[in-house]
Scaffold this motif. Sequence first.
Motif: not given
Length: 592
Positions: A292, A296, A301, A303, A326-328, A330
């Motif tokens: 994480k 940042s 990302t 992906d 983390l729902n970030s 795909n």
Amino acid sequence: MLNITEPSSSISLASSYLSNGSSAYHAPVSAPSSHARSPAPECGTNLEVLSLSKLSSNLGCLLLDTEFDCTDAEIMVEGTPVGVHRCILAARSRFFRDLFSQEGSGGGSRPEGKPTYEMDKLVPSGRVGREAFTAFLSYLYTGKLKSAPPEVSICVDRLCPHDTCRPAIDCAVELLYASSVFQITELVSLLQRRLLNFVEKALVEDVIPILQVASHSKLNQLLSNCVQRVARSDLDDVAIEKELPPEVVEEIRTLRRKSQPKESNGVADPIHEKRIKTIHRALDCDDVELVKLLLSESGVTLDDACALHYAAAYCDSKVVAELLDLNSANVNLKNDRGYTPLHVAAMRREPAVIVSLLTKGASALDTTADGENAVTICRRLTRAKDYYTRTEQGQESNKNKLCIEILEREMRSSIAVEDSVTSPLFADDTHMKLFYLENRVAFARLFFPAEAKLAMEIAHADTTSEFTDLPASRSAGNLREVDLNETPVVQKKRLRARVEALTKTVELGRRYFPHCSQVLDNFLEENLPEPFYLQKGTPDEQKLKKLRFCELKENVRNAFNKDKVESLFSGLSSSSSSSPAGEGNHQRLVRN
């Protein structure tokens, strides 16, 4: 499928038994030319062939005779002893001669006095399974290499021709490891020719184990062919670095650089690539918090780094779950090879990773560029033995089989998961809902241990308060006990967390194990709040409870029979470990 039989090898090997000196340790010597010696009479030749064939057959019977065991040593393979005759192994293999001649050669002493050896110690560089070692012994004893048993050399994909699928390759690779380490040069040569045929026809992922054994055994021709095949393929650098020795990796990179057009060199951003590798290293350390932070600070990302693909292939299932939380990312992103994270997880065959991806929306219907979906990939990698063999009582289901069943159910599922998993009677009562769920999950763990364990791991129900005793009323009572240092808000939060975890567990059970769930639903709706204190109540009440419990066991059997009937149409074999394990637990519970 491994099927190598050369008639000449039988005569040559049998001849080595009759010869003296050290020739038995080398490849068979070819027959003299016709001008060096006049041909023997035809009848004499036939008698020699017949004699050698009979010798081969007699020696082969030593491996098959179960009534009279004259073996004098044992080799432990996959936890099972395989009896061998040291005189034959020592005569055919310099490796075994040196091993047996050493004082304290690593063999332990069994009660009957036979020295024992561990296959994992004899062949530390690669796996040699029981079937492959049996085929190896058969060659040593008879001079003939028999076809590998179908249960270990074919996969469970109904459309596969089984000529280059992974079980066929793995079987040949294991046999080559044994032949190389035990120094049977003629068999090494035979298997190398066989594996050369695999290299061009097999999927590039399946070439990796061939390359590994070729590198270890220093088989230059096979190694060169494998390296060129991988270099020409679209296999990503990460997989190559993870699976292969550094010198092989560098050779592949060199070949790829030479084959790339000059204008394409240097297109990749080295800083961007370095940041991606840093994220991958953080995942290797199971440090999602560091991931994480890197995301940042770097602007890369998940992906961009194909982090979900990487985690699905190489990381612990809990790391995959944390990354998904983390729902970030795909969850259906396709990498450069056209694989989604679920495709990668299917190659790995780890049930917890597959279920984590499915619960976050991964599509089991997505296909690769070759038209394969996740379940097809998993089936092609699974041996018939691992899928169709019934699991012994007390053992968990085979992981490969469980993965296939989960993916099959996901593909067949056309009904959305029910919104409510508890009886409407308990919808507004947190404690009663918790009481129901504790009972529900406790019985799921009793009747279907492997499936329930998997569902609880995914739902993180194993990290909240958990109770191993069956009577759930006692467990729920503990949850409701008052802690003088715990405020009502904290207590409610604790109870809610447990309810959510158990609710998710039951949802997963409904989704992937519907027949098992239906049995529990019907039973619990009729028998709440506490019918399972079988030792309590009057004798008549205890008798009624035991009879009801026997009825439940019959319902469990019927549910599995229903699964089996459905599975016939999809090529599945429903022989879950939970049924026999559950029956044993049922009996113990009733006796109490």
